[in-house]
Each structure stands twice: as C-alpha cells, then as structure tokens.
Design a protein around this motif. Structure first.
Motif, PDB file in Angstrom:
ATOM      1  N   LYS A  58       0.817  -1.212   0.000  1.00  0.00           N
ATOM      2  CA  LYS A  58       0.000   0.000   0.000  1.00  0.00           C
ATOM      3  C   LYS A  58       0.852   1.263   0.000  1.00  0.00           C
ATOM      4  N   VAL A  59       1.989   1.245   0.686  1.00  0.00           N
ATOM      5  CA  VAL A  59       2.795   2.457   0.796  1.00  0.00           C
ATOM      6  C   VAL A  59       3.407   2.887  -0.533  1.00  0.00           C
ATOM      7  N   ASP A  60       3.427   1.995  -1.525  1.00  0.00           N
ATOM      8  CA  ASP A  60       3.859   2.412  -2.856  1.00  0.00           C
ATOM      9  C   ASP A  60       2.857   3.380  -3.463  1.00  0.00           C
ATOM     10  N   ILE A  61       1.620   3.292  -3.040  1.00  0.00           N
ATOM     11  CA  ILE A  61       0.586   4.214  -3.506  1.00  0.00           C
ATOM     12  C   ILE A  61       0.477   5.381  -2.532  1.00  0.00           C
ATOM     13  N   SER A  62       0.245   5.104  -1.264  1.00  0.00           N
ATOM     14  CA  SER A  62       0.221   6.136  -0.226  1.00  0.00           C
ATOM     15  C   SER A  62       0.146   5.485   1.143  1.00  0.00           C
ATOM     16  N   SER A  63       0.813   6.088   2.104  1.00  0.00           N
ATOM     17  CA  SER A  63       0.707   5.599   3.481  1.00  0.00           C
ATOM     18  C   SER A  63      -0.503   6.190   4.182  1.00  0.00           C
ATOM     19  N   CYS A  64      -1.129   7.174   3.570  1.00  0.00           N
ATOM     20  CA  CYS A  64      -2.327   7.819   4.114  1.00  0.00           C
ATOM     21  C   CYS A  64      -3.568   7.083   3.595  1.00  0.00           C
ATOM     22  N   ASP A  65      -4.389   6.565   4.508  1.00  0.00           N
ATOM     23  CA  ASP A  65      -5.566   5.776   4.106  1.00  0.00           C
ATOM     24  C   ASP A  65      -6.504   6.526   3.174  1.00  0.00           C
ATOM     25  N   SER A  66      -6.794   7.791   3.458  1.00  0.00           N
ATOM     26  CA  SER A  66      -7.756   8.518   2.623  1.00  0.00           C
ATOM     27  C   SER A  66      -7.206   8.759   1.222  1.00  0.00           C
ATOM     28  N   VAL A  67      -5.916   9.048   1.117  1.00  0.00           N
ATOM     29  CA  VAL A  67      -5.303   9.245  -0.205  1.00  0.00           C
ATOM     30  C   VAL A  67      -5.259   7.918  -0.960  1.00  0.00           C
ATOM     31  N   TYR A  68      -4.929   6.845  -0.250  1.00  0.00           N
ATOM     32  CA  TYR A  68      -4.903   5.515  -0.857  1.00  0.00           C
ATOM     33  C   TYR A  68      -6.288   5.147  -1.398  1.00  0.00           C
ATOM     34  N   GLU A  69      -7.323   5.403  -0.610  1.00  0.00           N
ATOM     35  CA  GLU A  69      -8.683   5.106  -1.059  1.00  0.00           C
ATOM     36  C   GLU A  69      -9.037   5.923  -2.303  1.00  0.00           C
ATOM     37  N   GLN A  70      -8.664   7.187  -2.329  1.00  0.00           N
ATOM     38  CA  GLN A  70      -8.910   8.019  -3.510  1.00  0.00           C
ATOM     39  C   GLN A  70      -8.217   7.441  -4.741  1.00  0.00           C
ATOM     40  N   GLU A  71      -6.995   6.941  -4.557  1.00  0.00           N
ATOM     41  CA  GLU A  71      -6.271   6.356  -5.686  1.00  0.00           C
ATOM     42  C   GLU A  71      -6.954   5.085  -6.186  1.00  0.00           C
ATOM     43  N   LEU A  72      -7.517   4.276  -5.278  1.00  0.00           N
ATOM     44  CA  LEU A  72      -8.260   3.096  -5.711  1.00  0.00           C
ATOM     45  C   LEU A  72      -9.437   3.498  -6.595  1.00  0.00           C
ATOM     46  N   HIS A  73     -10.156   4.536  -6.185  1.00  0.00           N
ATOM     47  CA  HIS A  73     -11.292   5.008  -6.983  1.00  0.00           C
ATOM     48  C   HIS A  73     -10.819   5.620  -8.300  1.00  0.00           C
ATOM     49  N   ARG A  74      -9.699   6.319  -8.245  1.00  0.00           N
ATOM     50  CA  ARG A  74      -9.139   6.921  -9.455  1.00  0.00           C
ATOM     51  C   ARG A  74      -8.706   5.833 -10.449  1.00  0.00           C
ATOM     52  N   LEU A  75      -8.092   4.774  -9.946  1.00  0.00           N
ATOM     53  CA  LEU A  75      -7.727   3.645 -10.802  1.00  0.00           C
ATOM     54  C   LEU A  75      -8.959   3.012 -11.427  1.00  0.00           C
ATOM     55  N   GLN A  76      -9.991   2.809 -10.621  1.00  0.00           N
ATOM     56  CA  GLN A  76     -11.221   2.213 -11.128  1.00  0.00           C
ATOM     57  C   GLN A  76     -11.838   3.094 -12.212  1.00  0.00           C
ATOM     58  N   ALA A  77     -11.816   4.408 -12.018  1.00  0.00           N
ATOM     59  CA  ALA A  77     -12.359   5.329 -13.024  1.00  0.00           C
ATOM     60  C   ALA A  77     -11.569   5.262 -14.326  1.00  0.00           C
ATOM     61  N   ALA A  78     -10.301   4.890 -14.239  1.00  0.00           N
ATOM     62  CA  ALA A  78      -9.464   4.729 -15.433  1.00  0.00           C
ATOM     63  C   ALA A  78      -9.542   3.294 -15.968  1.00  0.00           C
ATOM     64  N   SER A  79     -10.513   2.515 -15.472  1.00  0.00           N
ATOM     65  CA  SER A  79     -10.699   1.106 -15.838  1.00  0.00           C
ATOM     66  C   SER A  79      -9.501   0.254 -15.461  1.00  0.00           C
ATOM     67  N   GLY A  80      -8.901   0.583 -14.327  1.00  0.00           N
ATOM     68  CA  GLY A  80      -7.749  -0.166 -13.869  1.00  0.00           C
ATOM     69  C   GLY A  80      -7.923  -0.653 -12.449  1.00  0.00           C
ATOM     70  N   PHE A  81      -7.114  -1.617 -12.085  1.00  0.00           N
ATOM     71  CA  PHE A  81      -7.144  -2.183 -10.739  1.00  0.00           C
ATOM     72  C   PHE A  81      -5.750  -2.115 -10.136  1.00  0.00           C
ATOM     73  N   LEU A  82      -5.686  -2.352  -8.857  1.00  0.00           N
ATOM     74  CA  LEU A  82      -4.423  -2.445  -8.137  1.00  0.00           C
ATOM     75  C   LEU A  82      -4.375  -3.797  -7.448  1.00  0.00           C
ATOM     76  N   ASP A  83      -3.240  -4.470  -7.553  1.00  0.00           N
ATOM     77  CA  ASP A  83      -3.025  -5.683  -6.774  1.00  0.00           C
ATOM     78  C   ASP A  83      -1.733  -5.493  -5.989  1.00  0.00           C
ATOM     79  N   LEU A  84      -1.720  -6.005  -4.783  1.00  0.00           N
ATOM     80  CA  LEU A  84      -0.580  -5.824  -3.889  1.00  0.00           C
ATOM     81  C   LEU A  84       0.014  -7.165  -3.492  1.00  0.00           C
ATOM     82  N   ALA A  85       1.335  -7.207  -3.401  1.00  0.00           N
ATOM     83  CA  ALA A  85       2.000  -8.407  -2.894  1.00  0.00           C
ATOM     84  C   ALA A  85       1.702  -8.588  -1.413  1.00  0.00           C
ATOM     85  N   LEU A  86       1.643  -7.478  -0.677  1.00  0.00           N
ATOM     86  CA  LEU A  86       1.327  -7.513   0.754  1.00  0.00           C
ATOM     87  C   LEU A  86      -0.015  -6.844   0.969  1.00  0.00           C
ATOM     88  N   ASP A  87      -0.961  -7.564   1.508  1.00  0.00           N
ATOM     89  CA  ASP A  87      -2.295  -7.032   1.791  1.00  0.00           C
ATOM     90  C   ASP A  87      -2.199  -5.799   2.678  1.00  0.00           C
TER      91      ASP A  87
END
Length: 168
Positions: free
Chosen positions: A135-164
């Motif tokens: 997760k820290v590759d995207i953001s260590s801040c939960d709210s920013v990380y959540e925004q990025e998940l939604h932003r990825l989804q809006a771009a028709s993309g997903f994120l997968d992590l080696a470490l949950d």
C-alpha cells in the motif's frame, strides 16, 4: 483469473471467505460517530481493492496485462520492491508489460511522474492494472490511498498488492 483467486485464498482465506459471502462494509467516513480501528480500516480498504480487482478482471480473456509500480523513498534502490511486485505478478498469473518507478517521495500520488504515465497506459488500454509491493507504494495515508483506488477504477484499472493492506 482462477490462479489469482487461488493465490488470494492462500494468502488470507478467512478474510476472503467473509468477503465472498457478504458484501464488504463501506470504508467509514471520518465524520461517523463510531471510531474505526486501524485494522478495520485496513480490512475495508483491502476489500475495496479486491472488489475492484475482481470486477475488472472477470471479463478479461487471457492473463491480465499489468505494470509494476514502485515508489522509492530516500534515494533507495527500487530493486527489492520491484522484485516483490514481479514475483507477486507471476504468482497471480499476470503478464507484466512495464515497470514504472517514481523516485521522489510526494505527498500526492498524482504528482508522481511515473504514476501519471501508468494512468495514461491504463486509459489507452495498454494495461489492465498495476501491481505494487504494498500500500505504501501508492500512499501511506488511508484517505489518499482510497482516492487512488477510486481513481484507478475510473481509469478502468485495478491495483493488486503483494502484501495485503493489513500486512504492511
């Protein structure tokens, strides 16, 4: 896709079984009266990420094409984090098309030059998603990380992590 689900089941089967049988709770807003523990917040973020991943990979024929994304802090080497993401992508059955490395720590993930190139590749349809070590590759801040998940989804993309999210 079945390889991905088998791998995910081996990682934390009890969480995935719960997610399959009941809809995941929404990520709690900051203004709710009941405080949310860090563990519960991490589980909600993980459930959101996995829902997006599953919804966007079910219709893909063949292995999903991904890019590895690595955020390097303090001028450290990207080699280890890239190796972790690459190994995970292989176990999940993804085809790795590219690696993007941002070597400057930014408070806003959107400010990362390489992440911007990854979003452009998503919008062009060159890749289906991103794989990162944690997760820290995207953001260590939960709210920013959540925004990025939604932003990825809006771009028709997903994120997968080696470490949950719960094992950062």
């Amino acid at each position: 896709m079945s390889q991905l689900l088998e791998f995910a089941a081996g990682v934390d089967e009890s969480l995935l079984l719960t997610r399959r049988s009941a809809p995941a709770p929404p990520v709690a807003a900051a203004d709710e009266s009941r405080p949310v523990s860090a563990v519960e917040r991490s589980r909600c973020l993980s459930a959101l990420r996995l829902r997006i991943l599953r919804s966007l990979t079910t219709g893909i024929s063949g292995p999903p094409r991904v890019a590895l994304y690595v955020l390097v802090r303090d001028n450290s080497s990207a080699t280890d984090r890239r190796a972790i993401a690459l190994a995970h992508a292989g176990r999940a059955g993804f085809e790795v098309a590219e690696t993007y490395v941002d070597d400057e720590w930014q408070s806003d993930p959107g400010a990362g030059f390489a992440l911007g190139r990854a979003y452009a590749a998503l919008r062009r349809g060159d890749i289906h998603g991103l794989v990162a070590a944690s997760k820290v590759d995207i953001s260590s801040c939960d709210s920013v990380y959540e925004q990025e998940l939604h932003r990825l989804q809006a771009a028709s993309g997903f994120l997968d992590l080696a470490l949950d999210e719960t094992r950062i």
